[in-house]
Design a protein around this motif. Structure first.
Motif, PDB file in Angstrom:
ATOM      1  N   TYR A  28      58.764  38.167  33.682  1.00 31.95           N
ATOM      2  CA  TYR A  28      58.205  37.991  35.028  1.00 31.95           C
ATOM      3  C   TYR A  28      57.131  39.033  35.322  1.00 31.95           C
ATOM      4  O   TYR A  28      56.072  38.713  35.872  1.00 31.95           O
ATOM      5  CB  TYR A  28      59.323  38.072  36.077  1.00 31.95           C
ATOM      6  CG  TYR A  28      58.805  38.003  37.487  1.00 31.95           C
ATOM      7  CD1 TYR A  28      58.310  36.808  38.009  1.00 31.95           C
ATOM      8  CD2 TYR A  28      58.777  39.137  38.304  1.00 31.95           C
ATOM      9  CE1 TYR A  28      57.813  36.742  39.294  1.00 31.95           C
ATOM     10  CE2 TYR A  28      58.282  39.080  39.594  1.00 31.95           C
ATOM     11  CZ  TYR A  28      57.804  37.879  40.083  1.00 31.95           C
ATOM     12  OH  TYR A  28      57.293  37.815  41.361  1.00 31.95           O
ATOM     13  N   LEU A  29      57.399  40.264  34.961  1.00 30.79           N
ATOM     14  CA  LEU A  29      56.427  41.331  35.195  1.00 30.79           C
ATOM     15  C   LEU A  29      55.112  41.036  34.465  1.00 30.79           C
ATOM     16  O   LEU A  29      54.022  41.220  35.012  1.00 30.79           O
ATOM     17  CB  LEU A  29      56.991  42.676  34.742  1.00 30.79           C
ATOM     18  CG  LEU A  29      58.186  43.209  35.537  1.00 30.79           C
ATOM     19  CD1 LEU A  29      58.733  44.479  34.897  1.00 30.79           C
ATOM     20  CD2 LEU A  29      57.799  43.466  36.991  1.00 30.79           C
ATOM     21  N   LYS A  30      55.223  40.574  33.219  1.00 32.31           N
ATOM     22  CA  LYS A  30      54.031  40.242  32.438  1.00 32.31           C
ATOM     23  C   LYS A  30      53.286  39.056  33.048  1.00 32.31           C
ATOM     24  O   LYS A  30      52.044  39.053  33.128  1.00 32.31           O
ATOM     25  CB  LYS A  30      54.421  39.943  30.988  1.00 32.31           C
ATOM     26  CG  LYS A  30      53.240  39.665  30.062  1.00 32.31           C
ATOM     27  CD  LYS A  30      52.338  40.876  29.915  1.00 32.31           C
ATOM     28  CE  LYS A  30      51.205  40.611  28.951  1.00 32.31           C
ATOM     29  NZ  LYS A  30      50.260  41.744  28.873  1.00 32.31           N
ATOM     30  N   LEU A  31      54.031  38.056  33.490  1.00 29.43           N
ATOM     31  CA  LEU A  31      53.407  36.868  34.075  1.00 29.43           C
ATOM     32  C   LEU A  31      52.646  37.228  35.349  1.00 29.43           C
ATOM     33  O   LEU A  31      51.545  36.720  35.595  1.00 29.43           O
ATOM     34  CB  LEU A  31      54.472  35.810  34.365  1.00 29.43           C
ATOM     35  CG  LEU A  31      53.974  34.441  34.846  1.00 29.43           C
ATOM     36  CD1 LEU A  31      53.017  33.826  33.831  1.00 29.43           C
ATOM     37  CD2 LEU A  31      55.146  33.504  35.099  1.00 29.43           C
ATOM     38  N   MET A  32      53.209  38.105  36.161  1.00 32.63           N
ATOM     39  CA  MET A  32      52.522  38.525  37.384  1.00 32.63           C
ATOM     40  C   MET A  32      51.228  39.278  37.076  1.00 32.63           C
ATOM     41  O   MET A  32      50.226  39.129  37.774  1.00 32.63           O
ATOM     42  CB  MET A  32      53.455  39.394  38.231  1.00 32.63           C
ATOM     43  CG  MET A  32      54.566  38.629  38.933  1.00 32.63           C
ATOM     44  SD  MET A  32      53.951  37.357  40.086  1.00 32.63           S
ATOM     45  CE  MET A  32      54.106  35.870  39.100  1.00 32.63           C
TER      46      MET A  32
ATOM     47  N   ARG B  58      61.284  27.820  36.940  1.00 38.12           N
ATOM     48  CA  ARG B  58      62.489  28.243  37.665  1.00 38.12           C
ATOM     49  C   ARG B  58      62.449  29.743  37.954  1.00 38.12           C
ATOM     50  O   ARG B  58      62.874  30.188  39.027  1.00 38.12           O
ATOM     51  CB  ARG B  58      63.752  27.887  36.867  1.00 38.12           C
ATOM     52  CG  ARG B  58      64.109  26.420  36.922  1.00 38.12           C
ATOM     53  CD  ARG B  58      65.562  26.174  36.547  1.00 38.12           C
ATOM     54  NE  ARG B  58      65.855  26.546  35.174  1.00 38.12           N
ATOM     55  CZ  ARG B  58      65.728  25.716  34.135  1.00 38.12           C
ATOM     56  NH1 ARG B  58      65.295  24.473  34.331  1.00 38.12           N
ATOM     57  NH2 ARG B  58      66.032  26.107  32.920  1.00 38.12           N
ATOM     58  N   LEU B  59      61.949  30.520  36.983  1.00 38.73           N
ATOM     59  CA  LEU B  59      61.841  31.957  37.182  1.00 38.73           C
ATOM     60  C   LEU B  59      60.947  32.264  38.379  1.00 38.73           C
ATOM     61  O   LEU B  59      61.299  33.092  39.237  1.00 38.73           O
ATOM     62  CB  LEU B  59      61.278  32.612  35.915  1.00 38.73           C
ATOM     63  CG  LEU B  59      60.957  34.109  35.988  1.00 38.73           C
ATOM     64  CD1 LEU B  59      62.209  34.922  36.295  1.00 38.73           C
ATOM     65  CD2 LEU B  59      60.315  34.587  34.685  1.00 38.73           C
TER      66      LEU B  59
ATOM     67  N   MET C  29      53.277  33.501  46.156  1.00 40.62           N
ATOM     68  CA  MET C  29      52.183  32.674  45.645  1.00 40.62           C
ATOM     69  C   MET C  29      52.584  31.210  45.669  1.00 40.62           C
ATOM     70  O   MET C  29      53.757  30.873  45.589  1.00 40.62           O
ATOM     71  CB  MET C  29      51.828  33.074  44.202  1.00 40.62           C
ATOM     72  CG  MET C  29      51.231  34.449  44.040  1.00 40.62           C
ATOM     73  SD  MET C  29      50.900  34.818  42.293  1.00 40.62           S
ATOM     74  CE  MET C  29      49.626  33.620  41.927  1.00 40.62           C
ATOM     75  N   ARG C  30      51.576  30.349  45.787  1.00 43.64           N
ATOM     76  CA  ARG C  30      51.790  28.911  45.617  1.00 43.64           C
ATOM     77  C   ARG C  30      51.067  28.494  44.346  1.00 43.64           C
ATOM     78  O   ARG C  30      49.865  28.687  44.209  1.00 43.64           O
ATOM     79  CB  ARG C  30      51.264  28.131  46.821  1.00 43.64           C
ATOM     80  CG  ARG C  30      51.479  26.617  46.672  1.00 43.64           C
ATOM     81  CD  ARG C  30      50.963  25.856  47.878  1.00 43.64           C
ATOM     82  NE  ARG C  30      51.830  26.049  49.029  1.00 43.64           N
ATOM     83  CZ  ARG C  30      51.405  26.198  50.275  1.00 43.64           C
ATOM     84  NH1 ARG C  30      50.111  26.214  50.533  1.00 43.64           N
ATOM     85  NH2 ARG C  30      52.265  26.335  51.263  1.00 43.64           N
TER      86      ARG C  30
ATOM     87  N   LEU D 148      45.310  39.017  37.064  1.00 40.99           N
ATOM     88  CA  LEU D 148      44.060  39.103  36.315  1.00 40.99           C
ATOM     89  C   LEU D 148      43.267  37.804  36.428  1.00 40.99           C
ATOM     90  O   LEU D 148      42.039  37.825  36.626  1.00 40.99           O
ATOM     91  CB  LEU D 148      44.356  39.431  34.852  1.00 40.99           C
ATOM     92  CG  LEU D 148      43.146  39.573  33.918  1.00 40.99           C
ATOM     93  CD1 LEU D 148      42.186  40.640  34.426  1.00 40.99           C
ATOM     94  CD2 LEU D 148      43.618  39.896  32.500  1.00 40.99           C
ATOM     95  N   ALA D 149      43.941  36.669  36.327  1.00 42.41           N
ATOM     96  CA  ALA D 149      43.272  35.368  36.426  1.00 42.41           C
ATOM     97  C   ALA D 149      42.625  35.180  37.792  1.00 42.41           C
ATOM     98  O   ALA D 149      41.511  34.664  37.902  1.00 42.41           O
ATOM     99  CB  ALA D 149      44.269  34.251  36.146  1.00 42.41           C
TER     100      ALA D 149
END
Length: 389
Positions: free
Chosen positions: A374-378, A25-26, A1-2, A383-384
């Motif tokens: 990271y898993l949660k952020l993805m 950074r993550l 992703m960008r 969803l967004a």
């Protein structure tokens, strides 16, 4: 992703700045391209008062810059970390104009309360919660003790509430705790657009030995952080353990006076993160005496990572993080006698406290590592993007 990450840096670096940099950074470490558009509050004194006021409500410069960035490259998502005061909500509109989904992390209560804290005159204040116009915050000059600055902040909140900006221009909000999520829902934000994702600690600082025999406070030395409660508790203890205080802020002078009066209290000032982690790892306990509705409690999670249990005020998100009797203890906010009683309990129950050290570290490993985050952020980004189509 960008991803385009947008952030307005504070003059005094704090947890918000640290957390968003870790997140960026993550993402980069996981192979995503992250471009950062940022402003810094160091610019504020050089900006004319009227221009600053207008910019806080709607920054044409930020709108044009973000729109141009999104036009020059194909971004998958815009993640706004903090837009106040120099960037403004105009960036949401720039993203929508280019068809790019927007995620906003809510790291304080600024969109509901002019000072962002729900705290006034030494106690919790919800006078502006749910009001279309947060006029009490203006009446009491809640932001920077300034009528003008409070008026500008309240105007920004009011204008964008009237424009339905919060409801229509952001695809998904992130709060750091369930408590903060409920407050924003109370304030009129759409529940279906608010998800919870805590901060994380990375890299893993490793477990400490906890053999220092002292209590530790780390944070900004300001009224909402409960320094008065902490210092009063140490006055009440018959034979207090040493207390080390790390941080700086408007109450530094009062803390220094308390340290002169009580040889068991030591003011260390600001310290680099490596030294803070070393202090956390050797501390017997971290004290988190806040009197306001913390949106998270990053310092507590850092202590967990070091295997150090926390004695925390039973208020806001920090009460959500610390499980009484397992990862630490809780006390009635603002009650120095109750805090002193919890400290005494620790001194008298060393076997149970040793078990809590293991539980604190287990809590970090279960919820607050980079991998889990990271898993949660993805999931949130996916969803967004679905909502934004």
């Amino acid at each position: 992703m960008r991803i385009l990450s947008i952030h307005n840096n504070y003059q005094i670096r704090g947890g918000e700045d640290e957390s968003r940099e870790l997140e960026e950074r993550l993402l980069q470490n996981m192979g995503h391209e992250v471009e950062v558009y940022q402003e810094n509050n160091d610019r504020v004194p050089a900006i004319n008062g009227l221009n600053l006021a207008l910019r806080t409500v709607w920054s044409r410069e930020a709108y044009n810059t973000v729109k141009q960035k999104l036009s020059d490259k194909a971004f998958n998502l815009v993640h706004v970390q903090n837009f106040f005061p120099l960037i403004s909500p105009s960036v949401y509109y720039a993203a929508q104009a280019q068809g790019v989904p927007v995620v906003q992390t809510l790291r304080n209560y600024r969109l509901l309360c002019p000072n962002g804290l729900f705290f006034r005159d030494g106690k919790v204040c919800e006078d502006c919660l749910g009001k279309p116009i947060p006029y009490p915050g203006v009446q009491h000059s809640c932001y920077r003790d300034s009528l003008a600055a409070s008026s500008v902040t309240a105007t920004m909140i009011t204008v964008h509430r009237a424009m339905q900006t919060w409801q229509e221009k952001v695809d998904l909000y992130i709060t750091l705790s369930k408590f903060a999520r409920e407050k924003f829902i109370e304030g009129g934000f759409p529940a279906e657009k608010i998800v919870v994702k805590p901060n994380f600690v990375a890299p893993d600082p490793g477990v400490g030995a906890g053999l220092g025999g002292y209590a530790l406070f780390v944070g900004r030395l300001s009224p909402e952080k409960g320094l008065d409660t902490l210092l009063a508790a140490w006055e009440q203890l018959k034979n207090p353990m040493p207390l080390k205080i790390v941080g700086d802020g408007p109450l530094a002078g009062e803390v220094a006076k308390a340290a002169e009066k009580c040889p068991k209290i030591e003011l260390l000032g600001r310290k680099p993160m490596a030294e803070v982690y070393a202090l956390m790892g050797e501390a017997m306990v971290l004290i988190f005496p806040s009197k306001w509705y913390e949106t998270f409690g990053r310092v507590a999670v850092e202590a967990f990572a070091k295997g150090t249990p926390v004695i925390a005020a039973n208020i806001g998100a920090i009460a959500e993080l610390v499980e009484h009797g397992r990862t630490g203890l809780r006390f009635q906010p603002g009650n120095a006698a109750d805090l002193a009683a919890q400290v005494e309990w620790v001194l008298q129950h060393q076997k149970e406290w040793a078990q809590m050290r293991q539980e604190a570290r287990a809590e970090y490993e279960a919820k607050y590592t980079a991998e889990k985050n990271y898993l949660k952020l993805m999931e949130i980004y996916a969803l967004a993007r679905t909502i934004g189509r």
